[in-house]
Enzyme design. Structure first.
Site, PDB file in Angstrom:
ATOM      1  N   CYS A  77       0.842  -1.193   0.000  1.00  9.80           N
ATOM      2  CA  CYS A  77       0.000   0.000   0.000  1.00  9.80           C
ATOM      3  C   CYS A  77       0.876   1.243   0.000  1.00  9.80           C
ATOM      4  O   CYS A  77       1.843   1.328   0.766  1.00  9.80           O
ATOM      5  CB  CYS A  77      -0.893   0.012   1.234  1.00  9.80           C
ATOM      6  SG  CYS A  77      -1.835  -1.507   1.464  1.00  9.80           S
ATOM      7  N   SER A 103       2.733  -4.351   3.429  1.00 10.27           N
ATOM      8  CA  SER A 103       3.643  -3.228   3.605  1.00 10.27           C
ATOM      9  C   SER A 103       2.830  -1.978   3.301  1.00 10.27           C
ATOM     10  O   SER A 103       1.999  -1.988   2.387  1.00 10.27           O
ATOM     11  CB  SER A 103       4.820  -3.303   2.632  1.00 10.27           C
ATOM     12  OG  SER A 103       5.567  -4.464   2.858  1.00 10.27           O
ATOM     13  N   CYS A 104       3.050  -0.918   4.051  1.00 12.08           N
ATOM     14  CA  CYS A 104       2.351   0.342   3.801  1.00 12.08           C
ATOM     15  C   CYS A 104       3.353   1.466   3.998  1.00 12.08           C
ATOM     16  O   CYS A 104       3.918   1.597   5.094  1.00 12.08           O
ATOM     17  CB  CYS A 104       1.158   0.494   4.741  1.00 12.08           C
ATOM     18  SG  CYS A 104       0.148   1.950   4.377  1.00 12.08           S
ATOM     19  N   VAL A 105       3.562   2.237   2.952  1.00 10.42           N
ATOM     20  CA  VAL A 105       4.545   3.306   3.011  1.00 10.42           C
ATOM     21  C   VAL A 105       3.957   4.602   2.452  1.00 10.42           C
ATOM     22  O   VAL A 105       3.025   4.585   1.653  1.00 10.42           O
ATOM     23  CB  VAL A 105       5.825   2.948   2.213  1.00 10.42           C
ATOM     24  CG1 VAL A 105       6.514   1.730   2.804  1.00 10.42           C
ATOM     25  CG2 VAL A 105       5.510   2.712   0.748  1.00 10.42           C
TER      26      VAL A 105
END
Length: 125
Positions: A77, A103-105
């Site tokens: 994401c 994963s969210c960055v």
């Protein structure tokens, strides 16, 4: 053999790539942004409606490939701003109830200046 996945129920690719590709029983989607496939327009109204459209676009691709949200193994994401994380996460949680790896960055800029983008890896049944 690699199979390209395409559905009219998700936005068409705006570059030289596929909405998703399938290899054996694995599906790899391209990043989906909040484009309404019916009119090609970016959804307005902030992170919640944009995240909803992204999830609907992903759902359409999953369905075309013969799978669904419950078969997603991993998501990546991308958010325009981490201040939107809580609101984005509320929308995300409605769709990914089986809690795949994620994963969210936050990134500097997303295509068309949207607020979020999501890609998935899933198992095709």
């Amino acid at each position: 053999m690699i199979k390209q996945i395409f559905t009219k129920n998700a936005p068409e690719a705006i570059g030289c790539y596929s909405q998703a590709v399938q290899y054996d029983k694995l599906l790899f989607s391209s990043g989906q942004i909040p484009v309404n496939p019916e009119n090609g327009e970016i959804v307005s109204g902030g992170i919640v409606p944009q995240a909803e459209q992204v999830m609907e676009n992903i759902g359409a691709i999953l369905k075309e490939a013969g799978t669904d949200y419950r078969s997603v193994l991993k998501t990546t994401c991308f958010l325009n701003d981490m201040k939107d994380f809580a609101a984005f996460n509320e929308v995300y949680a409605k769709y990914f109830t089986d809690k795949p790896a994620r994963s969210c960055v936050a990134v500097k800029t997303l295509p068309k200046n949207v607020l979020c983008e999501v890609e998935v890896i899933a198992v095709v049944k």
